[in-house]
Design a protein around this motif. Structure first.
Motif, PDB file in Angstrom:
ATOM      1  N   LEU A 125      -8.576  -6.617 -12.260  1.00  0.00           N
ATOM      2  CA  LEU A 125      -9.391  -5.546 -11.674  1.00  0.00           C
ATOM      3  C   LEU A 125     -10.642  -5.198 -12.482  1.00  0.00           C
ATOM      4  O   LEU A 125     -11.549  -4.547 -11.947  1.00  0.00           O
ATOM      5  CB  LEU A 125      -8.538  -4.282 -11.518  1.00  0.00           C
ATOM      6  N   ASP A 166      -2.309  -1.447  -5.819  1.00  0.00           N
ATOM      7  CA  ASP A 166      -3.666  -1.815  -5.437  1.00  0.00           C
ATOM      8  C   ASP A 166      -3.647  -3.125  -4.646  1.00  0.00           C
ATOM      9  O   ASP A 166      -3.070  -4.133  -5.104  1.00  0.00           O
ATOM     10  CB  ASP A 166      -4.531  -1.972  -6.696  1.00  0.00           C
ATOM     11  N   TRP A 170      -5.486  -6.151  -6.427  1.00  0.00           N
ATOM     12  CA  TRP A 170      -4.599  -6.690  -7.466  1.00  0.00           C
ATOM     13  C   TRP A 170      -3.468  -7.502  -6.847  1.00  0.00           C
ATOM     14  O   TRP A 170      -3.145  -8.599  -7.326  1.00  0.00           O
ATOM     15  CB  TRP A 170      -4.062  -5.524  -8.288  1.00  0.00           C
ATOM     16  N   LYS A 211       0.833  -1.213   0.000  1.00  0.00           N
ATOM     17  CA  LYS A 211       0.000   0.000   0.000  1.00  0.00           C
ATOM     18  C   LYS A 211       0.865   1.260   0.000  1.00  0.00           C
ATOM     19  O   LYS A 211       0.573   2.232  -0.716  1.00  0.00           O
ATOM     20  CB  LYS A 211      -0.912  -0.018   1.228  1.00  0.00           C
TER      21      LYS A 211
END
Length: 441
Positions: free
Chosen positions: A432, A365, A368, A360
């Motif tokens: 995604l 993401d 993902w 992060k």
């Protein structure tokens, strides 16, 4: 002692306990609570374990875990999976490599029924492998097919491992499951493409069945098709309302469990023994995962308090001046190394408190990354010399399949999976697109 040294000492202590044969959740939870007691005193240490337990108990999506595990065991224990293989045997046996292709299809459906790779391995080794060997399929190729196919269980929903990742990474389970669908089907398609190409150039690897072996009245073929597609209907009954927003994830899991139970009753296979075995194994697996999640939350809380994640991020990006993508690839390589002696849940629990916040912080993401982690774990499972799936296969395979055969069988499938992982890294929308589409609407 600096916080960085405390973090290193915690990891070293945890690994030492694991090497002595301690249970994963016991080693991780023990190190977390002892570290909290040393760092913040009695009250801080006790509060850490208590707050982690309360956080786990209040996590509503956790209810999906026993529901989906029960659904999988009902379908497995009631032998509905046997009907699946008979369907593939009759309908695809006439193709070169048709039974191997059917085995991949079987594994995808088993994954959608159970969410555990061990279940796919057990069913593939006991149902598919003897039939393939009996019909002169190359033993190395079919051994690789079953190992590769069974690995889909932790990627195709309802993946139990993604539930664990969701809790640790604090991400929506529904989005993670949807993110795993397209990569999982893509990987299955790549396996099938490999089988088709290999058998086209070398038909002896997967000879087509003769017309006599596949002889069956058309009415029986259609009846077998209906019986074999029953798990597909159950999966659709569960997932279609969820994808369309008519039900929550927990409600969909309950629909799946009830539908599987009713199907087994209507087929006359819900005996007392089947029900007791399904409930007992569901309870055992669910409790195991709850203890693991509890330990991981406690361990992660200590790391948050130490600020170890920011220190490691600064080490990689500032002091060593590494590109975030290089750090990401190094993290994936570490999973492959750990996969030589740990299973998927152990790997996730050990490194998630460090890796998830780091991912992060690097700007990636987390949905993902959950797919990347899962695919990398699948690769680690099958990487010699000590891949987890290799020894499971050895334990379940007949004597004529040696460990050398198992090692030799897996290389092409590992290369296919590395290619699939590369595609998901290069094109994140493969994972995604579906969750963004569903939740965007």
């Amino acid at each position: 002692m600096s916080y960085e040294m405390i973090a290193i000492f915690m990891f070293a202590t945890m690994m030492a306990m694991l090497l002595t044969g301690q249970r994963v959740f016991g080693a991780i939870g023990f190190v977390a609570v002892i570290a909290a007691l040393v760092l913040w005193g009695d009250r801080g240490g006790y509060d850490l374990a208590f707050s982690s337990a309360m956080k786990l108990m209040k996590w509503y999506p956790l209810l999906t875990l026993p529901m989906f595990i029960f659904m999988g065991y009902v379908l497995s224990e009631s032998k509905i999976a046997d009907d699946l293989y008979k369907m593939f045997h009759v309908w695809m046996g006439g193709l070169r490599g048709g039974l191997a292709i059917g085995t991949i299809g079987l594994m995808v459906l088993i994954s959608a029924m159970n969410g555990l790779s061990v279940a796919g391995m057990a069913i593939g080794a006991t149902i598919a492998l003897p039939e393939l060997l009996k019909r002169n399929y190359d033993k190395r190729m079919v051994t690789g097919v079953i190992q590769a196919g069974s690995s889909l269980g932790i990627l195709v929903p309802p993946s139990v491992v993604l539930v664990l990742y969701a809790m640790i990474a604090r991400q929506p389970v529904g989005q993670l499951w949807l993110a795993g669908i397209v990569p999982g089907l893509m990987m299955a398609a790549l396996f099938i493409l490999y089988i088709v190409v290999r058998c086209h150039f070398n038909p002896s690897l997967g000879p087509a069945l003769s017309e006599e072996e596949r002889a069956m009245p058309r009415a029986e073929k259609l009846a077998l098709l209906r019986a074999g597609l029953l798990p597909v209907v159950i999966f659709a009954t569960m997932m279609v309302p969820f994808v369309n927003g008519w039900t929550s994830l927990v409600e969909s899991s309950a629909i799946g469990a009830i539908t599987a139970f009713v199907a087994a009753v209507l087929k006359g296979r819900m005996t007392r023994e089947v029900f007791e075995n399904s409930v007992r194994m569901t309870l055992g697996i669910s409790c195991m995962f709850m203890w693991i999640i509890l330990a991981a939350l406690a361990f992660g809380a200590v790391f948050d308090g130490l600020g170890a994640v920011n220190a490691i991020k600064d080490l990689f990006t500032d002091r060593l001046d590494l590109d975030p993508w290089v750090v990401l690839i190094l993290m994936q390589l570490s999973f492959i190394i750990m996969g030589t002696f740990l299973d998927d849940t152990a790997m996730l629990v050990i490194v998630a408190p460090l890796y998830v916040p780091l991912v992060k912080a690097l700007g990636f993401d987390l949905i993902w990354y959950g797919v990347l982690y899962t695919i990398t774990t699948q690769i680690a499972y099958m990487t010699p010399p000590f891949g987890y799936n290799l020894f499971l296969m050895r334990a379940m395979a007949p004597p004529e399949i040696t460990l050398k055969d198992i090692y030799g069988s897996i290389l092409p499938f590992v290369l296919v999976m590395v290619f699939a992982l590369s595609l998901v890294i290069l094109f994140p929308q493969i994972a995604l697109w579906l969750p963004n589409y569903v939740y965007g609407n």
